[in-house]
Motif scaffolding. Structure first.
Motif, PDB file in Angstrom:
ATOM      1  N   LEU A   1       0.919  -1.224  -0.012  1.00 56.27           N
ATOM      2  CA  LEU A   1      -0.015   0.053  -0.153  1.00 56.27           C
ATOM      3  C   LEU A   1       0.890   1.215  -0.139  1.00 56.27           C
ATOM      4  CD1 LEU A   1      -2.956  -0.523   2.395  1.00 56.27           C
ATOM      5  CD2 LEU A   1      -3.125  -0.617  -0.212  1.00 56.27           C
ATOM      6  N   LEU A   2       1.985   1.172   0.750  1.00 59.49           N
ATOM      7  CA  LEU A   2       2.970   2.565   0.664  1.00 59.49           C
ATOM      8  C   LEU A   2       3.226   2.804  -0.662  1.00 59.49           C
ATOM      9  CD1 LEU A   2       5.068   1.739   3.952  1.00 59.49           C
ATOM     10  CD2 LEU A   2       3.279   3.723   3.381  1.00 59.49           C
ATOM     11  N   PRO A   3       3.743   2.018  -1.594  1.00 57.26           N
ATOM     12  CA  PRO A   3       4.027   2.447  -2.914  1.00 57.26           C
ATOM     13  C   PRO A   3       2.957   2.762  -3.815  1.00 57.26           C
ATOM     14  CG  PRO A   3       4.354   0.102  -2.728  1.00 57.26           C
ATOM     15  CD  PRO A   3       4.224   0.533  -1.554  1.00 57.26           C
ATOM     16  N   ALA A   4       1.751   2.279  -3.371  1.00 52.44           N
ATOM     17  CA  ALA A   4       0.473   2.157  -4.095  1.00 52.44           C
ATOM     18  C   ALA A   4      -0.184   3.753  -3.922  1.00 52.44           C
ATOM     19  CB  ALA A   4      -0.475   1.296  -3.956  1.00 52.44           C
ATOM     20  N   LEU A   5       0.161   4.453  -2.525  1.00 54.21           N
ATOM     21  CA  LEU A   5      -0.608   5.513  -2.335  1.00 54.21           C
ATOM     22  C   LEU A   5       0.499   6.647  -2.154  1.00 54.21           C
ATOM     23  CD1 LEU A   5      -3.129   4.352   0.539  1.00 54.21           C
ATOM     24  CD2 LEU A   5      -3.476   4.860  -1.876  1.00 54.21           C
ATOM     25  N   PHE A   6       1.716   6.246  -2.267  1.00 55.57           N
ATOM     26  CA  PHE A   6       2.769   7.466  -2.087  1.00 55.57           C
ATOM     27  C   PHE A   6       3.695   7.052  -3.098  1.00 55.57           C
ATOM     28  CE2 PHE A   6       1.151   7.158   2.300  1.00 55.57           C
ATOM     29  CZ  PHE A   6       1.289   8.432   2.481  1.00 55.57           C
TER      30      PHE A   6
ATOM     31  N   LEU B   1      -3.258   6.522   6.491  1.00 56.68           N
ATOM     32  CA  LEU B   1      -4.639   6.710   6.734  1.00 56.68           C
ATOM     33  C   LEU B   1      -4.992   7.962   6.189  1.00 56.68           C
ATOM     34  CD1 LEU B   1      -5.598   5.076  10.156  1.00 56.68           C
ATOM     35  CD2 LEU B   1      -6.176   4.361   7.809  1.00 56.68           C
ATOM     36  N   VAL B   2      -3.913   8.917   6.435  1.00 57.34           N
ATOM     37  CA  VAL B   2      -4.362  10.334   6.050  1.00 57.34           C
ATOM     38  C   VAL B   2      -4.371  10.453   4.211  1.00 57.34           C
ATOM     39  CG1 VAL B   2      -3.480  12.829   6.022  1.00 57.34           C
ATOM     40  CG2 VAL B   2      -3.314  11.587   7.951  1.00 57.34           C
ATOM     41  N   ARG B   3      -3.576   9.914   3.785  1.00 63.72           N
ATOM     42  CA  ARG B   3      -3.449   9.911   2.146  1.00 63.72           C
ATOM     43  C   ARG B   3      -4.716   8.886   1.664  1.00 63.72           C
ATOM     44  NH1 ARG B   3       0.602  10.461  -1.905  1.00 63.72           N
ATOM     45  NH2 ARG B   3       1.339  12.191  -0.261  1.00 63.72           N
ATOM     46  N   ALA B   4      -4.882   7.800   2.432  1.00 60.27           N
ATOM     47  CA  ALA B   4      -6.116   7.029   1.850  1.00 60.27           C
ATOM     48  C   ALA B   4      -7.418   7.907   1.865  1.00 60.27           C
ATOM     49  CB  ALA B   4      -6.271   5.740   2.804  1.00 60.27           C
ATOM     50  N   THR B   5      -7.546   8.228   3.101  1.00 57.43           N
ATOM     51  CA  THR B   5      -8.576   9.274   3.184  1.00 57.43           C
ATOM     52  C   THR B   5      -8.920  10.366   2.094  1.00 57.43           C
ATOM     53  OG1 THR B   5      -8.771   8.983   5.651  1.00 57.43           O
ATOM     54  CG2 THR B   5     -10.030  10.597   4.739  1.00 57.43           C
ATOM     55  N   GLY B   6      -7.614  11.059   1.782  1.00 48.81           N
ATOM     56  CA  GLY B   6      -7.673  11.859   0.668  1.00 48.81           C
ATOM     57  C   GLY B   6      -7.824  11.243  -0.821  1.00 48.81           C
ATOM     58  N   LYS B   7      -7.887   9.950  -0.809  1.00 50.52           N
ATOM     59  CA  LYS B   7      -8.207   9.357  -2.025  1.00 50.52           C
ATOM     60  C   LYS B   7      -9.559   8.440  -1.946  1.00 50.52           C
ATOM     61  CE  LYS B   7      -3.259   8.782  -3.635  1.00 50.52           C
ATOM     62  NZ  LYS B   7      -3.428   9.189  -4.825  1.00 50.52           N
ATOM     63  N   GLU B   8     -10.235   8.943  -0.930  1.00 52.33           N
ATOM     64  CA  GLU B   8     -11.714   8.312  -0.823  1.00 52.33           C
ATOM     65  C   GLU B   8     -11.624   6.868  -0.381  1.00 52.33           C
ATOM     66  OE1 GLU B   8     -14.205   9.855  -3.773  1.00 52.33           O
ATOM     67  OE2 GLU B   8     -14.375  11.717  -3.270  1.00 52.33           O
ATOM     68  N   ILE B   9     -10.595   6.394   0.174  1.00 50.06           N
ATOM     69  CA  ILE B   9     -10.341   4.968   0.510  1.00 50.06           C
ATOM     70  C   ILE B   9     -10.638   5.113   2.277  1.00 50.06           C
ATOM     71  CG2 ILE B   9      -8.844   3.157   0.915  1.00 50.06           C
ATOM     72  CD1 ILE B   9      -7.277   4.133  -1.630  1.00 50.06           C
ATOM     73  N   ASP B  10     -12.002   4.923   2.550  1.00 52.34           N
ATOM     74  CA  ASP B  10     -12.464   5.339   3.507  1.00 52.34           C
ATOM     75  C   ASP B  10     -12.639   4.488   4.619  1.00 52.34           C
ATOM     76  OD1 ASP B  10     -12.609   8.114   2.847  1.00 52.34           O
ATOM     77  OD2 ASP B  10     -14.619   7.665   1.807  1.00 52.34           O
ATOM     78  N   THR B  11     -12.600   3.187   4.380  1.00 54.57           N
ATOM     79  CA  THR B  11     -12.947   2.023   5.392  1.00 54.57           C
ATOM     80  C   THR B  11     -11.776   1.077   5.349  1.00 54.57           C
ATOM     81  OG1 THR B  11     -14.126   0.684   3.944  1.00 54.57           O
ATOM     82  CG2 THR B  11     -15.560   2.391   4.808  1.00 54.57           C
ATOM     83  N   ALA B  12     -11.725   0.007   6.442  1.00 53.57           N
ATOM     84  CA  ALA B  12     -11.124  -1.014   6.587  1.00 53.57           C
ATOM     85  C   ALA B  12     -11.234  -1.946   5.273  1.00 53.57           C
ATOM     86  CB  ALA B  12     -11.143  -1.780   7.766  1.00 53.57           C
TER      87      ALA B  12
ATOM     88  N   GLN C   1     -11.990  -1.380   2.221  1.00 50.21           N
ATOM     89  CA  GLN C   1     -11.356  -0.766   1.138  1.00 50.21           C
ATOM     90  C   GLN C   1      -9.809  -0.929   1.069  1.00 50.21           C
ATOM     91  OE1 GLN C   1     -13.418   3.170   1.309  1.00 50.21           O
ATOM     92  NE2 GLN C   1     -14.316   2.609  -0.720  1.00 50.21           N
ATOM     93  N   LEU C   2      -9.205  -0.472   2.530  1.00 47.93           N
ATOM     94  CA  LEU C   2      -7.747  -0.940   2.442  1.00 47.93           C
ATOM     95  C   LEU C   2      -7.372  -2.388   2.170  1.00 47.93           C
ATOM     96  CD1 LEU C   2      -6.716   1.031   5.705  1.00 47.93           C
ATOM     97  CD2 LEU C   2      -6.142   1.537   3.349  1.00 47.93           C
ATOM     98  N   VAL C   3      -8.420  -3.226   2.716  1.00 50.54           N
ATOM     99  CA  VAL C   3      -7.950  -4.698   2.412  1.00 50.54           C
ATOM    100  C   VAL C   3      -8.124  -4.958   0.891  1.00 50.54           C
ATOM    101  CG1 VAL C   3      -9.018  -7.128   2.686  1.00 50.54           C
ATOM    102  CG2 VAL C   3      -8.663  -5.412   4.615  1.00 50.54           C
ATOM    103  N   ASP C   4      -9.220  -4.287   0.191  1.00 53.22           N
ATOM    104  CA  ASP C   4      -9.160  -4.448  -1.245  1.00 53.22           C
ATOM    105  C   ASP C   4      -8.104  -3.866  -1.952  1.00 53.22           C
ATOM    106  OD1 ASP C   4     -11.937  -5.921  -0.994  1.00 53.22           O
ATOM    107  OD2 ASP C   4     -12.924  -4.053  -1.113  1.00 53.22           O
ATOM    108  N   GLU C   5      -7.722  -2.709  -1.651  1.00 53.81           N
ATOM    109  CA  GLU C   5      -6.621  -2.259  -2.079  1.00 53.81           C
ATOM    110  C   GLU C   5      -5.304  -2.990  -1.915  1.00 53.81           C
ATOM    111  OE1 GLU C   5      -5.227   1.266  -4.325  1.00 53.81           O
ATOM    112  OE2 GLU C   5      -7.326   0.680  -3.872  1.00 53.81           O
ATOM    113  N   SER C   6      -5.175  -3.529  -0.723  1.00 53.60           N
ATOM    114  CA  SER C   6      -3.816  -4.332  -0.715  1.00 53.60           C
ATOM    115  C   SER C   6      -3.903  -5.453  -1.481  1.00 53.60           C
ATOM    116  CB  SER C   6      -3.952  -4.884   0.796  1.00 53.60           C
ATOM    117  OG  SER C   6      -2.625  -5.309   1.289  1.00 53.60           O
TER     118      SER C   6
END
Length: 230
Positions: free
Chosen positions: A154-159, A202-213, A215-220
């Motif tokens: 997730l870090l390289p995906a979001l940063f 979490l701050v970056r994810a919220t800014g990209k409208e990844i708002d729930t756990a 969604q984070l699991v799916d993104e991972s």
């Protein structure tokens, strides 16, 4: 019922669990998982790291488990868990031989109760999950498959402005200017570093409208699938 229990735990030291541990396991199995569709602020996340004797989950030994909680985007050091198998006998194998499995099995059960089926954050799920899955299968007879969120993906995906490929953990610690101490860190020190990285994610994810756990699991999972296909 006794015959069924022997069948389920055949070939595993889990067959020797006490009635108390069996009852605790059954209670844990039947307990509901927390909602995954709440916003991050309302979700309890468990951040986890381990220490091992090597890098192969099939043959090397689990030495310690460290976990801490992030809730309401805050690290809660008082809500933490640490199991030091090395201090109890050098590694999990010798500990289990000397204590007949009872003490370690109880602490592994306590770990399951601590996580309470919350989504688990770690760095490099195949490595961490491999060691934990083997340990819980051998000792308690369960298939440990939590809702994993992999910071390595997730870090390289979001940063991606820092790196768009998987990097060692120290790369991200340095990139975000986090103090990492001198030399090799313990599992608990790594856990706290991961928790701080997760706060920023979490701050970056919220800014990209990844708002729930969820969604984070799916993104991972999506990041993992994408990298496997390239």
């Amino acid at each position: 019922m006794l015959g069924l229990k022997k069948f389920l735990f055949k070939g595993s030291s889990a067959a020797n669990l006490t009635d108390e541990l069996r009852a605790a396991l059954e209670t844990w199995r039947e307990s509901p998982a927390p909602a995954m569709d709440d916003v991050h602020f309302h979700t309890r996340y468990v951040v986890l790291d381990i220490a091992c004797s090597g890098v192969n989950p099939a043959t090397d030994k689990l030495l310690s488990i460290a976990a801490s909680t992030v809730r309401q985007a805050t690290i809660l050091p008082e809500d933490a868990f640490f199991l030091d198998l090395a201090a109890q006998g050098g590694d999990i194998a010798t500990t289990l031989e000397s204590a007949a499995g009872t003490t370690v099995d109880q602490q592994l059960m306590a770990f399951l109760q601590f996580t309470a089926k919350a989504p688990i954050i770690t760095y490099h799920v195949p490595y961490v999950g491999g060691f934990l899955q083997r340990t819980f299968k051998e000792r308690l007879g369960i298939d440990f498959q939590p809702q994993w969120i992999d910071l390595a993906l997730l870090l390289p995906a979001l940063f991606d402005e820092k790196s768009d490929v998987v990097k060692p953990l120290d790369f991200w610690i340095d990139s975000f200017g986090l103090y990492a101490g001198n030399g090799r860190r313990s599992a608990m020190e790594n856990t706290l570093m991961l928790a701080r990285l997760f706060q920023m994610l979490l701050v970056r994810a919220t800014g990209k409208e990844i708002d729930t756990a969820a969604q984070l699991v799916d993104e991972s999972k999506a990041s993992n699938l994408l990298r496997r296909n390239h």
